[in-house]
Design a protein around this motif. Structure first.
Motif, PDB file in Angstrom:
ATOM      1  N   THR A 171       0.846  -1.193   0.000  1.00 38.48           N
ATOM      2  CA  THR A 171       0.000   0.000   0.000  1.00 38.48           C
ATOM      3  C   THR A 171       0.880   1.242   0.000  1.00 38.48           C
ATOM      4  O   THR A 171       1.924   1.264   0.641  1.00 38.48           O
ATOM      5  N   GLU A 173       2.042   4.537   1.336  1.00 34.56           N
ATOM      6  CA  GLU A 173       1.963   5.283   2.590  1.00 34.56           C
ATOM      7  C   GLU A 173       2.631   6.636   2.375  1.00 34.56           C
ATOM      8  O   GLU A 173       3.838   6.715   2.133  1.00 34.56           O
ATOM      9  N   LEU A 226      -4.686  12.895   4.173  1.00 38.34           N
ATOM     10  CA  LEU A 226      -4.390  11.702   4.974  1.00 38.34           C
ATOM     11  C   LEU A 226      -4.447  12.059   6.454  1.00 38.34           C
ATOM     12  O   LEU A 226      -4.003  13.138   6.862  1.00 38.34           O
ATOM     13  N   GLU A 308      -5.960   2.431  -1.920  1.00 36.04           N
ATOM     14  CA  GLU A 308      -6.154   3.707  -1.231  1.00 36.04           C
ATOM     15  C   GLU A 308      -4.913   4.043  -0.402  1.00 36.04           C
ATOM     16  O   GLU A 308      -4.461   3.244   0.413  1.00 36.04           O
ATOM     17  N   LYS A 310      -2.401   5.472   2.477  1.00 33.74           N
ATOM     18  CA  LYS A 310      -2.509   5.590   3.921  1.00 33.74           C
ATOM     19  C   LYS A 310      -1.381   6.482   4.437  1.00 33.74           C
ATOM     20  O   LYS A 310      -0.368   6.659   3.769  1.00 33.74           O
TER      21      LYS A 310
END
Length: 363
Positions: A171, A173, A226, A308, A310
């Motif tokens: 993911t 970040e 975020l 998505e 993070k």
């Protein structure tokens, strides 16, 4: 394990096997030389790359005149090997089906393997690429190979966007929290514990510090879309001289992980206000990094990954790139919660998926 003979790495092999080959080269911080030699040998065999080496850090880059330049960065070192007998997160590597065990499997030789595979394969990328491999990430910041490269070769670290291949479980970040440490000191008056009324207990005074920290409500701060969770905690306590002496000094060490909307100075002021009336000394600090996901290259990368984004709660070297004016994200194979563990491991498919995502974006 390796000896002084140069280890040849094959970047065209399965990237999971390449990861195992990297794990098999012990590279605990301060012992990166053999791995750096192998990485340099591989990079210099790629005629489309310019290469420089500084100590046990290397930078390689394409120079194709593309409109954008992307930096892919990762560190070569690992934390020390496990001391518990029978641990599988050690050296050499160990396969259990499609799961690869070994020191650095997640942090971060899987990411380094992806960098090397891309460096060899992408002779005509859609963006120019700079590959950075550096030493001494797992120890104090003053020894960081990346910090040394920033100081000595700033022109080689110019880019539009950077990806640090730290483990993120596939993911994106964005950015990272900043971190600061403080010593909060209380003082009293020493006395024999049999005549405690003659003294003043500094450890008891520290109780109020702990109460304020316990009752503190950590903030969640939205930065560039975020949500970064903050934390403020006592992490160490010291004080006292003997079992029969009222202590005249106590120190509570406090760690503040703050959102990247704050500077270290603003974070310090926040802690001083919370602990007003106490002697507060800042002992260390590192700024965070804003996500920078509004940059076109970042948006294209997020779209290519398809997950998505993070926030990154811990501090990583994306902050160094952010300080250079290069937006940066973390993206790499493996679960960060397994980093440094005695059974550190990564699934082969996670490494392959990371390689595919970056290759699709850059090729």
């Amino acid at each position: 394990m390796t000896d002084s003979v140069l280890t040849r790495l094959d970047p065209r092999a399965d990237v999971a096997k390449l990861t195992a080959d990297l794990i098999d080269i012990d590279s605990v911080s301060g012992n990166e030389r053999v791995l750096a030699d192998a990485v340099e040998d591989l990079l210099r065999s790629c005629s489309h790359l310019e290469v420089i080496r500084d100590g046990d850090s290397l930078v390689a880059r394409t120079s194709l005149g593309r409109a954008e330049r992307v930096i892919l960065a990762g560190h070569l070192d690992t934390v020390p090997l496990p001391r518990v007998p029978g641990s599988r997160g050690t050296v050499p590597s160990l396969w259990d089906g499609e799961v690869l065990y070994g020191r650095g499997a997640t942090d971060m030789k899987g990411g380094v393997a992806v960098q090397l595979a891309l460096a060899a394969a992408l002779t005509e990328p859609t963006r120019d690429i700079t590959y950075v491999f550096y030493d001494h990430e797992e120890v104090e910041a003053a020894l960081s190979g990346l910090g040394r490269l920033v100081e000595k070769y700033p022109a080689w670290l110019v880019g539009d966007f950077a990806v640090l291949l730290e483990p993120t479980d596939g993911t994106v970040e964005g950015g990272c929290n900043g971190t600061a440490r403080f010593n909060v000191t209380t003082t009293g008056r020493a006395a024999h514990s049999a005549r405690a009324w003659m003294g003043e207990n500094a450890i008891h005074k520290a109780a109020e510090v702990l109460v304020r920290l316990r009752e503190h409500e950590p903030a969640t701060v939205s930065v560039d879309g975020l949500d970064f969770r903050e934390s403020l905690n006592a992490v160490l306590i010291s004080g006292g001289t003997a079992g029969n002496v009222i202590p005249d000094r106590a120190v509570v060490e406090v760690n503040y992980r703050f959102a990247p909307d704050k500077t270290p100075e603003e974070a310090e002021e926040y802690v001083r206000q919370l602990l007003h009336g106490f002697d507060v000394e800042r002992t260390d600090a590192a700024a965070g990094a804003r996500p920078g996901l509004d940059h076109p290259a970042a948006a294209a990368f997020v779209q290519a990954v398809g997950a998505e984004p993070k926030p990154k709660y811990g501090w990583t070297d994306v902050a160094r790139f952010s300080a250079l004016g290069v937006p940066a994200v973390n993206f790499g194979p493996g679960d960060a919660l397994l980093a440094h563990s005695d059974d550190e491991h990564v699934h082969a498919e996670a490494i392959r998926a990371c390689l595919k995502a970056l290759n699709d974006w850059l090729a």
